[in-house]
Design a protein around this motif. Sequence first.
Motif, PDB file in Angstrom:
ATOM      1  N   ARG A   1       9.791   4.244   9.291  1.00  0.00           N
ATOM      2  CA  ARG A   1      10.024   5.586   8.865  1.00  0.00           C
ATOM      3  C   ARG A   1       8.814   6.116   8.431  1.00  0.00           C
ATOM      4  N   PRO A   2       8.005   6.514   9.277  1.00  0.00           N
ATOM      5  CA  PRO A   2       6.570   7.049   8.853  1.00  0.00           C
ATOM      6  C   PRO A   2       6.604   8.351   8.045  1.00  0.00           C
ATOM      7  N   LEU A   3       7.597   9.332   8.354  1.00  0.00           N
ATOM      8  CA  LEU A   3       7.641  10.334   6.974  1.00  0.00           C
ATOM      9  C   LEU A   3       8.070   9.812   5.727  1.00  0.00           C
ATOM     10  N   ALA A   4       8.830   9.036   5.676  1.00  0.00           N
ATOM     11  CA  ALA A   4       9.199   8.321   4.407  1.00  0.00           C
ATOM     12  C   ALA A   4       7.941   7.503   3.766  1.00  0.00           C
ATOM     13  N   GLY A   5       7.364   6.917   4.582  1.00  0.00           N
ATOM     14  CA  GLY A   5       6.308   6.031   4.232  1.00  0.00           C
ATOM     15  C   GLY A   5       5.080   7.063   3.614  1.00  0.00           C
ATOM     16  N   MET A   6       4.806   8.292   4.359  1.00  0.00           N
ATOM     17  CA  MET A   6       3.897   9.230   4.028  1.00  0.00           C
ATOM     18  C   MET A   6       4.355   9.614   2.597  1.00  0.00           C
ATOM     19  N   PHE A   7       5.597  10.110   2.472  1.00  0.00           N
ATOM     20  CA  PHE A   7       6.155  10.613   1.262  1.00  0.00           C
ATOM     21  C   PHE A   7       6.014   9.757   0.001  1.00  0.00           C
ATOM     22  N   TRP A   8       6.314   8.546   0.041  1.00  0.00           N
ATOM     23  CA  TRP A   8       6.145   7.488  -0.873  1.00  0.00           C
ATOM     24  C   TRP A   8       4.808   7.316  -1.400  1.00  0.00           C
ATOM     25  N   MET A   9       3.941   7.404  -0.276  1.00  0.00           N
ATOM     26  CA  MET A   9       2.442   6.980  -0.608  1.00  0.00           C
ATOM     27  C   MET A   9       1.938   8.400  -1.384  1.00  0.00           C
ATOM     28  N   PHE A  10       2.354   9.589  -0.964  1.00  0.00           N
ATOM     29  CA  PHE A  10       2.194  10.759  -1.520  1.00  0.00           C
ATOM     30  C   PHE A  10       2.369  10.725  -2.960  1.00  0.00           C
ATOM     31  N   THR A  11       3.717  10.185  -3.573  1.00  0.00           N
ATOM     32  CA  THR A  11       4.160  10.022  -4.617  1.00  0.00           C
ATOM     33  C   THR A  11       3.149   9.046  -5.541  1.00  0.00           C
ATOM     34  N   ALA A  12       3.100   7.898  -4.788  1.00  0.00           N
ATOM     35  CA  ALA A  12       2.056   6.969  -5.526  1.00  0.00           C
ATOM     36  C   ALA A  12       0.884   7.406  -5.860  1.00  0.00           C
ATOM     37  N   GLY A  13       0.444   8.152  -4.913  1.00  0.00           N
ATOM     38  CA  GLY A  13      -1.012   8.727  -5.528  1.00  0.00           C
ATOM     39  C   GLY A  13      -0.978   9.621  -6.306  1.00  0.00           C
TER      40      GLY A  13
END
Length: 302
Positions: A9-21
């Motif tokens: 799930r690339p979009l989910a992965g990018m969203f959660w990494m954005f939130t982590a950052g």
Amino acid sequence: MTTLAAPYRPLAGMFWMFTAGLSFVVMTALVKSLGPSMDPIQAAFLRFVFGLVFLLPALRLVLTTHLTRRHLVLFGTRGIVHALAVMLWFFSMTQIPLAEVTAMNYMTPVYVTLGAALFLGEKLAFRRIAAICVALIGVLIILRPGFREISPGHLTMLGTALALGGSYLIAKTLVRDLPPSVVVAHMSIWVTIALIPFAIAVWTRPSLHDLGVLFLVASFATAGHYFMTIALKAAPVAVTQPVTFLQLIWATLLGALVFHERVDIWVVAGGSLILSAVSFIAWREAVLNRSSLTTPSIAPKL
């Protein structure tokens, strides 16, 4: 029986990494807001003391996991190395702008790549060597030696990234035998123990405000690591890594708007170059599917 692979799930992965950052940048800004009101070493110690609260769910697993003498030596060594990194990082926050702290922290995966080749026997291909050289050029762009004064904060940030890289390599060795949650829990415990004598040496009575800020620091650090874990489960590092560039943007904006720090285009350029190099390494390893290699991942692991 067959094991179902985790869904991609690339979009989910990018969203959660954005939130982590975002969580990590807020954590950094909170540390910056303490200013000179508390010694950096005492602040680092209290941050980890509060962080122990979040280990309670893993306490049973920690207590029941069998540890060998080798494990204990590695945990103790990692605790000392990581404690050094934390003290240097908290000191750097009092000396240099948020954007520079964030940009120079991007060097941690580069040190990890070099360390994996030197100490873990991983192959250092030409592309990795070229990417490392590009990252080093990024550091030179940020520091610009000969064109501006290099402060103690810059030197301690270089030391921070180096120590964090060492801590990561020890963790990589430990997770071959132990569950990741146990490795993370022991890291927090041993770092707290290692910081005790240093904190006692500089101890002053903290205010309720400072204690509240440090509890929030621990909360956002824990949340950031949790979100990052979710991101890496949803998508590989090669997909989520470029999103970490946003950390530099948020740090630059926060530094300018909240702490009235000057926006330095050279810092942004150098940080972008470092992150591009690390992202290229991650992408190459994903293409080659060399899962045994240490894939770089950016996070201030504090």
